[in-house]
Design a protein around this motif. Structure first.
Motif, mmCIF file in Angstrom:
data_model
loop_
_atom_site.group_PDB
_atom_site.id
_atom_site.type_symbol
_atom_site.label_atom_id
_atom_site.label_comp_id
_atom_site.label_asym_id
_atom_site.label_seq_id
_atom_site.Cartn_x
_atom_site.Cartn_y
_atom_site.Cartn_z
ATOM 1 N N MET A 1 27.277 -41.404 21.801
ATOM 2 C CA MET A 1 27.800 -40.314 21.045
ATOM 3 C C MET A 1 27.039 -40.126 19.732
ATOM 4 N N VAL A 2 26.686 -41.188 19.121
ATOM 5 C CA VAL A 2 25.961 -41.122 17.857
ATOM 6 C C VAL A 2 24.617 -40.408 18.090
ATOM 7 N N GLN A 3 24.057 -40.718 19.186
ATOM 8 C CA GLN A 3 22.752 -40.106 19.465
ATOM 9 C C GLN A 3 22.912 -38.595 19.648
ATOM 10 N N ARG A 4 24.021 -38.221 20.288
ATOM 11 C CA ARG A 4 24.264 -36.803 20.502
ATOM 12 C C ARG A 4 24.493 -36.101 19.177
ATOM 13 N N GLU A 5 25.262 -36.683 18.307
ATOM 14 C CA GLU A 5 25.537 -36.097 16.996
ATOM 15 C C GLU A 5 24.248 -36.020 16.173
ATOM 16 N N LYS A 6 23.444 -37.066 16.292
ATOM 17 C CA LYS A 6 22.172 -37.075 15.575
ATOM 18 C C LYS A 6 21.285 -35.932 16.080
ATOM 19 N N LEU A 7 21.279 -35.732 17.406
ATOM 20 C CA LEU A 7 20.483 -34.663 18.015
ATOM 21 C C LEU A 7 20.976 -33.299 17.546
ATOM 22 N N ILE A 8 22.303 -33.129 17.492
ATOM 23 C CA ILE A 8 22.880 -31.859 17.028
ATOM 24 C C ILE A 8 22.534 -31.648 15.555
ATOM 25 N N GLN A 9 22.632 -32.707 14.787
ATOM 26 C CA GLN A 9 22.295 -32.618 13.365
ATOM 27 C C GLN A 9 20.823 -32.242 13.190
ATOM 28 N N ASN A 10 19.954 -32.869 13.956
ATOM 29 C CA ASN A 10 18.508 -32.546 13.887
ATOM 30 C C ASN A 10 18.246 -31.101 14.306
ATOM 31 N N LEU A 11 18.916 -30.684 15.370
ATOM 32 C CA LEU A 11 18.739 -29.302 15.834
ATOM 33 C C LEU A 11 19.276 -28.314 14.796
ATOM 34 N N THR A 12 20.368 -28.638 14.170
ATOM 35 C CA THR A 12 20.932 -27.774 13.135
ATOM 36 C C THR A 12 19.982 -27.698 11.935
ATOM 37 N N THR A 13 19.440 -28.854 11.564
ATOM 38 C CA THR A 13 18.487 -28.891 10.451
ATOM 39 C C THR A 13 17.242 -28.063 10.800
ATOM 40 N N ASP A 14 16.735 -28.269 12.016
ATOM 41 C CA ASP A 14 15.551 -27.490 12.456
ATOM 42 C C ASP A 14 15.871 -25.997 12.506
ATOM 43 N N ASN A 15 17.061 -25.681 12.994
ATOM 44 C CA ASN A 15 17.481 -24.272 13.082
ATOM 45 C C ASN A 15 17.544 -23.661 11.685
ATOM 46 N N ASN A 16 18.118 -24.373 10.740
ATOM 47 C CA ASN A 16 18.212 -23.887 9.354
ATOM 48 C C ASN A 16 16.812 -23.727 8.745
ATOM 49 N N ALA A 17 15.951 -24.684 9.036
ATOM 50 C CA ALA A 17 14.572 -24.610 8.527
ATOM 51 C C ALA A 17 13.857 -23.388 9.116
ATOM 52 N N LEU A 18 14.071 -23.184 10.423
ATOM 53 C CA LEU A 18 13.443 -22.018 11.069
ATOM 54 C C LEU A 18 13.998 -20.711 10.512
ATOM 55 N N ARG A 19 15.307 -20.681 10.227
ATOM 56 C CA ARG A 19 15.905 -19.472 9.617
ATOM 57 C C ARG A 19 15.297 -19.220 8.242
ATOM 58 N N ASP A 20 15.186 -20.299 7.460
ATOM 59 C CA ASP A 20 14.582 -20.161 6.121
ATOM 60 C C ASP A 20 13.122 -19.684 6.235
ATOM 61 N N GLU A 21 12.421 -20.243 7.211
ATOM 62 C CA GLU A 21 11.014 -19.849 7.409
ATOM 63 C C GLU A 21 10.933 -18.390 7.852
ATOM 64 N N LEU A 22 11.840 -17.974 8.764
ATOM 65 C CA LEU A 22 11.879 -16.586 9.223
ATOM 66 C C LEU A 22 12.193 -15.650 8.054
ATOM 67 N N LYS A 23 13.153 -16.054 7.228
ATOM 68 C CA LYS A 23 13.523 -15.260 6.055
ATOM 69 C C LYS A 23 12.312 -15.106 5.119
ATOM 70 N N GLN A 24 11.610 -16.231 4.885
ATOM 71 C CA GLN A 24 10.423 -16.194 4.020
ATOM 72 C C GLN A 24 9.332 -15.311 4.638
ATOM 73 N N MET A 25 9.178 -15.378 5.963
ATOM 74 C CA MET A 25 8.181 -14.559 6.652
ATOM 75 C C MET A 25 8.519 -13.074 6.532
ATOM 76 N N LYS A 26 9.812 -12.741 6.631
ATOM 77 C CA LYS A 26 10.228 -11.341 6.470
ATOM 78 C C LYS A 26 9.932 -10.852 5.056
ATOM 79 N N ILE A 27 10.184 -11.714 4.078
ATOM 80 C CA ILE A 27 9.883 -11.366 2.681
ATOM 81 C C ILE A 27 8.380 -11.156 2.522
ATOM 82 N N ASN A 28 7.572 -12.077 3.060
ATOM 83 C CA ASN A 28 6.108 -11.947 2.987
ATOM 84 C C ASN A 28 5.614 -10.700 3.722
ATOM 85 N N SER A 29 6.216 -10.438 4.879
ATOM 86 C CA SER A 29 5.843 -9.259 5.654
ATOM 87 C C SER A 29 6.135 -7.984 4.871
#
Length: 188
Positions: free
Chosen positions: A1-29
């Motif tokens: 279970m810990v591994q699953r939560e860790k995976l979800i946490q990592n995916l959430t962190t990556d998702n947030n990072a990708l959203r921030d990157e997408l937001k920055q790309m839209k601003i740059n665009s």
């Protein structure tokens, strides 16, 4: 279970990072789009300015008067060298004199130029002959005659006449022997 939560946490962190990157790309665009619009506007202004300058250059080139060398005469924005009174040469030597000056014998192709040339000397060599082929009159630049100003009854080739002179009193062309010594006019 810990591994699953860790995976979800990592995916959430990556998702947030990708959203921030997408937001920055839209601003740059958006910023780059605005910069491109500014550059396009500057380009359009520069191109219009260039076109206006080219039109001005063309206008100036069309209206700028030529400057003749000292001792030459200006007529209709062309420069003419006129042999001195009493200085006569055959047609070939007259042409050679013009060529040494970087020009050639005069080619009067309009009534105005013909009248100008005719009033200078009683008889004058011009840059027209049929030396290459009898009856085919060519200017010294190799072009054919478009508008002819022959004296009545001319050219008659009386006595092997292959070169052309202008006679003042008639303001017309006359074929003459190339060996005759006459004044000449060079045209730039």
């Amino acid at each position: 279970m810990v591994q699953r939560e860790k995976l979800i946490q990592n995916l959430t962190t990556d998702n947030n990072a990708l959203r921030d990157e997408l937001k920055q790309m839209k601003i740059n665009s958006s910023r780059l789009t605005k910069e491109m619009e500014v550059l396009q506007s500057q380009y359009n202004t520069t191109a219009a300015s260039r076109d206006n300058l080219q039109q001005e250059v063309n206008r100036l080139n069309a209206t700028t008067c030529k400057v003749c060398l000292q001792g030459w005469i200006m007529f209709n924005n062309k420069c003419y060298y006129i042999s001195e009174k009493g200085q006569n040469k055959n047609w070939e030597d007259s042409r050679r004199d013009c060529l040494q000056r970087g020009v050639d014998l005069v080619m009067p192709t309009t009534k105005e130029e013909l009248a100008f040339v005719a009033r200078i000397h009683d008889r004058t060599w011009i840059g027209l002959s049929d030396m290459k082929q009898e009856g085919t009159w060519l200017w010294v630049d190799g072009s054919g005659v478009r508008t002819a100003f022959w004296r009545s009854g001319e050219p008659n080739n009386h006595g092997d006449e292959d070169c052309v002179e202008i006679i003042k009193e008639h303001e017309k062309w006359n074929d003459a022997r190339c060996s005759e010594n006459l004044p000449w006019i060079c045209e730039d």
